[in-house]
Design a protein around this motif. Structure first.
Motif, PDB file in Angstrom:
ATOM      1  N   GLY A 142       5.207   2.261   4.274  1.00 22.75           N
ATOM      2  CA  GLY A 142       4.823   1.276   5.282  1.00 22.75           C
ATOM      3  C   GLY A 142       3.375   0.868   5.240  1.00 22.75           C
ATOM      4  O   GLY A 142       2.905   0.136   6.120  1.00 22.75           O
ATOM      5  N   TYR A 143       2.642   1.295   4.199  1.00 24.77           N
ATOM      6  CA  TYR A 143       1.215   0.995   4.097  1.00 24.77           C
ATOM      7  C   TYR A 143       0.982  -0.135   3.106  1.00 24.77           C
ATOM      8  O   TYR A 143       1.421  -0.058   1.955  1.00 24.77           O
ATOM      9  CB  TYR A 143       0.432   2.231   3.630  1.00 24.77           C
ATOM     10  CG  TYR A 143       0.501   3.413   4.564  1.00 24.77           C
ATOM     11  CD1 TYR A 143      -0.413   3.555   5.606  1.00 24.77           C
ATOM     12  CD2 TYR A 143       1.488   4.386   4.408  1.00 24.77           C
ATOM     13  CE1 TYR A 143      -0.350   4.648   6.455  1.00 24.77           C
ATOM     14  CE2 TYR A 143       1.553   5.481   5.257  1.00 24.77           C
ATOM     15  CZ  TYR A 143       0.634   5.609   6.279  1.00 24.77           C
ATOM     16  OH  TYR A 143       0.696   6.682   7.118  1.00 24.77           O
ATOM     17  N   ARG A 144       0.276  -1.151   3.538  1.00 18.62           N
ATOM     18  CA  ARG A 144      -0.114  -2.241   2.631  1.00 18.62           C
ATOM     19  C   ARG A 144      -1.632  -2.378   2.648  1.00 18.62           C
ATOM     20  O   ARG A 144      -2.231  -2.679   3.681  1.00 18.62           O
ATOM     21  CB  ARG A 144       0.545  -3.568   3.031  1.00 18.62           C
ATOM     22  CG  ARG A 144       0.154  -4.741   2.129  1.00 18.62           C
ATOM     23  CD  ARG A 144       1.078  -5.934   2.340  1.00 18.62           C
ATOM     24  NE  ARG A 144       1.013  -6.432   3.700  1.00 18.62           N
ATOM     25  CZ  ARG A 144       0.118  -7.338   4.140  1.00 18.62           C
ATOM     26  NH1 ARG A 144      -0.800  -7.814   3.294  1.00 18.62           N
ATOM     27  NH2 ARG A 144       0.131  -7.749   5.387  1.00 18.62           N
ATOM     28  N   PHE A 145      -2.245  -2.170   1.483  1.00 19.84           N
ATOM     29  CA  PHE A 145      -3.701  -2.228   1.366  1.00 19.84           C
ATOM     30  C   PHE A 145      -4.141  -3.655   1.057  1.00 19.84           C
ATOM     31  O   PHE A 145      -3.550  -4.331   0.205  1.00 19.84           O
ATOM     32  CB  PHE A 145      -4.175  -1.282   0.265  1.00 19.84           C
ATOM     33  CG  PHE A 145      -4.144   0.167   0.652  1.00 19.84           C
ATOM     34  CD1 PHE A 145      -5.318   0.854   0.941  1.00 19.84           C
ATOM     35  CD2 PHE A 145      -2.937   0.858   0.748  1.00 19.84           C
ATOM     36  CE1 PHE A 145      -5.291   2.194   1.314  1.00 19.84           C
ATOM     37  CE2 PHE A 145      -2.898   2.187   1.111  1.00 19.84           C
ATOM     38  CZ  PHE A 145      -4.080   2.860   1.391  1.00 19.84           C
ATOM     39  N   ASP A 165     -14.045   4.966   3.442  1.00 24.83           N
ATOM     40  CA  ASP A 165     -12.714   5.437   3.811  1.00 24.83           C
ATOM     41  C   ASP A 165     -11.630   4.669   3.056  1.00 24.83           C
ATOM     42  O   ASP A 165     -10.623   5.248   2.632  1.00 24.83           O
ATOM     43  CB  ASP A 165     -12.506   5.272   5.321  1.00 24.83           C
ATOM     44  CG  ASP A 165     -13.454   6.141   6.135  1.00 24.83           C
ATOM     45  OD1 ASP A 165     -14.107   7.024   5.544  1.00 24.83           O
ATOM     46  OD2 ASP A 165     -13.545   5.927   7.363  1.00 24.83           O
ATOM     47  N   PHE A 166     -11.816   3.371   2.873  1.00 16.80           N
ATOM     48  CA  PHE A 166     -10.848   2.565   2.127  1.00 16.80           C
ATOM     49  C   PHE A 166     -10.751   3.043   0.683  1.00 16.80           C
ATOM     50  O   PHE A 166      -9.661   3.173   0.125  1.00 16.80           O
ATOM     51  CB  PHE A 166     -11.262   1.091   2.173  1.00 16.80           C
ATOM     52  CG  PHE A 166     -10.254   0.150   1.564  1.00 16.80           C
ATOM     53  CD1 PHE A 166      -9.153  -0.273   2.290  1.00 16.80           C
ATOM     54  CD2 PHE A 166     -10.412  -0.308   0.266  1.00 16.80           C
ATOM     55  CE1 PHE A 166      -8.219  -1.150   1.723  1.00 16.80           C
ATOM     56  CE2 PHE A 166      -9.491  -1.164  -0.304  1.00 16.80           C
ATOM     57  CZ  PHE A 166      -8.395  -1.586   0.431  1.00 16.80           C
ATOM     58  N   GLU A 167     -11.902   3.347   0.080  1.00 20.72           N
ATOM     59  CA  GLU A 167     -11.937   3.829  -1.303  1.00 20.72           C
ATOM     60  C   GLU A 167     -11.192   5.163  -1.435  1.00 20.72           C
ATOM     61  O   GLU A 167     -10.379   5.348  -2.351  1.00 20.72           O
ATOM     62  CB  GLU A 167     -13.385   3.988  -1.750  1.00 20.72           C
ATOM     63  CG  GLU A 167     -13.565   4.288  -3.222  1.00 20.72           C
ATOM     64  CD  GLU A 167     -13.587   3.032  -4.072  1.00 20.72           C
ATOM     65  OE1 GLU A 167     -13.764   3.160  -5.283  1.00 20.72           O
ATOM     66  OE2 GLU A 167     -13.408   1.923  -3.535  1.00 20.72           O
ATOM     67  N   LEU A 168     -11.453   6.076  -0.522  1.00 19.44           N
ATOM     68  CA  LEU A 168     -10.803   7.381  -0.592  1.00 19.44           C
ATOM     69  C   LEU A 168      -9.311   7.281  -0.276  1.00 19.44           C
ATOM     70  O   LEU A 168      -8.488   7.990  -0.885  1.00 19.44           O
ATOM     71  CB  LEU A 168     -11.478   8.359   0.358  1.00 19.44           C
ATOM     72  CG  LEU A 168     -12.891   8.802  -0.040  1.00 19.44           C
ATOM     73  CD1 LEU A 168     -13.477   9.724   1.023  1.00 19.44           C
ATOM     74  CD2 LEU A 168     -12.886   9.502  -1.393  1.00 19.44           C
ATOM     75  N   ALA A 169      -8.951   6.406   0.655  1.00 19.96           N
ATOM     76  CA  ALA A 169      -7.530   6.229   0.966  1.00 19.96           C
ATOM     77  C   ALA A 169      -6.759   5.761  -0.266  1.00 19.96           C
ATOM     78  O   ALA A 169      -5.677   6.279  -0.578  1.00 19.96           O
ATOM     79  CB  ALA A 169      -7.361   5.227   2.111  1.00 19.96           C
ATOM     80  N   LEU A 170      -7.314   4.798  -0.982  1.00 20.23           N
ATOM     81  CA  LEU A 170      -6.663   4.336  -2.213  1.00 20.23           C
ATOM     82  C   LEU A 170      -6.566   5.452  -3.236  1.00 20.23           C
ATOM     83  O   LEU A 170      -5.563   5.561  -3.963  1.00 20.23           O
ATOM     84  CB  LEU A 170      -7.434   3.150  -2.794  1.00 20.23           C
ATOM     85  CG  LEU A 170      -7.064   1.780  -2.243  1.00 20.23           C
ATOM     86  CD1 LEU A 170      -8.051   0.731  -2.744  1.00 20.23           C
ATOM     87  CD2 LEU A 170      -5.647   1.391  -2.647  1.00 20.23           C
ATOM     88  N   GLU A 171      -7.586   6.282  -3.322  1.00 29.17           N
ATOM     89  CA  GLU A 171      -7.562   7.383  -4.280  1.00 29.17           C
ATOM     90  C   GLU A 171      -6.409   8.344  -3.957  1.00 29.17           C
ATOM     91  O   GLU A 171      -5.690   8.782  -4.868  1.00 29.17           O
ATOM     92  CB  GLU A 171      -8.908   8.122  -4.240  1.00 29.17           C
ATOM     93  CG  GLU A 171      -9.152   9.011  -5.430  1.00 29.17           C
ATOM     94  CD  GLU A 171      -9.161   8.253  -6.742  1.00 29.17           C
ATOM     95  OE1 GLU A 171      -8.710   8.843  -7.744  1.00 29.17           O
ATOM     96  OE2 GLU A 171      -9.575   7.083  -6.767  1.00 29.17           O
TER      97      GLU A 171
END
Length: 263
Positions: A142-145, A165-171
């Motif tokens: 359910g996550y769309r970046f 936080d966005f960078e780490l979430a994608l990682e």
């Protein structure tokens, strides 16, 4: 898709730097193309000419100015005149324009700080050269970046995030079910993390758990766990509750981050 069309959607990457190489590989895949990745010029030279059939070539340049010119000349000799080139430079835009001496039609992406920067530059590069792109490659459950706004859409709500936080979430989402060490996460967040203080990583992980509902409570589908003495791991348990926005108390976050409990 035919073999011919697959070749048209193959984009070669040459970059000696791990972080930017990974960013380009992921951006190309997210835009619907197949990345063909090389770490060093010597790996690519044997594929000169017809063997290196691709729709574009993206080159992360070394920092040494003399080596940069050698890599630019080599890149031109490796592909046909109709194959567009993107150069990722480490310098600021003004300095890059002065020193690289690129040809008309070349695109220079200067000093990108994050995956979002690379993704936006790659997307513009594809559009400039009429390379087809789709944008469904940054969705998990359910996550769309949304790199253009450094946000995540969840439950129909767009959540604005800090660049770090966005960078780490994608990682984490690119490495589901894999333990990522603190050293690896620090490397992939270079340029975005504070230069002083040692608690920024734990603070960022805490914000991700709170903002994206990655908590090991209430039978949730997604969980961002602290692995004692090893790092962190994002895991998914299909069949459990879908991700949803949650509100957590400071006590919940403190318990979730506790390496003693091992959640």
């Amino acid at each position: 898709m035919s073999a011919r069309n697959e070749l048209r959607r193959r984009v070669a990457v040459l970059d000696p730097m791990l972080r930017s190489r990974e960013h380009m590989r992921r951006a190309i895949r997210a835009l619907g193309h197949a990345p063909l990745v090389f770490n060093d010029l010597e790996e690519l030279l044997p594929l000169r000419g017809s063997l290196l059939r691709c729709s574009a070539l993206c080159v992360g340049l070394p920092q040494n100015p003399i080596e940069q010119q050698a890599w630019i000349r080599a890149a031109r000799s490796l592909v046909g005149p109709d194959v567009p080139l993107l150069f990722l430079a480490r310098e600021n835009p003004v300095k890059a324009a002065e020193t690289l001496r690129c040809s008309a039609g070349d695109v220079v992406l200067a000093a990108p700080l994050s995956f979002a920067d690379v993704y936006k530059g790659m997307k513009a590069f594809f559009a400039q050269h009429s390379l087809a792109a789709d944008h469904a490659g940054l969705e998990w459950g359910g996550y769309r970046f949304v790199p253009s706004r450094e946000s995540v859409v969840l439950d129909g709500t767009e959540i604005g995030m800090r660049p770090l936080d966005f960078e780490l979430a994608l990682e984490f989402f690119h490495n589901i079910e894999h333990v990522l060490s603190r050293d690896w996460l620090r490397t992939m967040a270079a340029g975005l993390a504070p230069e002083t203080g040692g608690r920024w990583l734990d603070a960022s992980v805490g914000r991700l758990r709170s903002q994206l509902g990655l908590i090991a409570f209430h039978g949730c589908e997604w969980k961002l766990s602290t692995i004692r003495y090893a790092g962190f791991k994002l895991s998914r348990s299909p069949g459990k509750k879908a991700p949803r926005l949650v509100t957590l108390s400071a006590r919940d976050l403190k318990l979730e981050a506790s390496p003693v409990l091992g959640f």
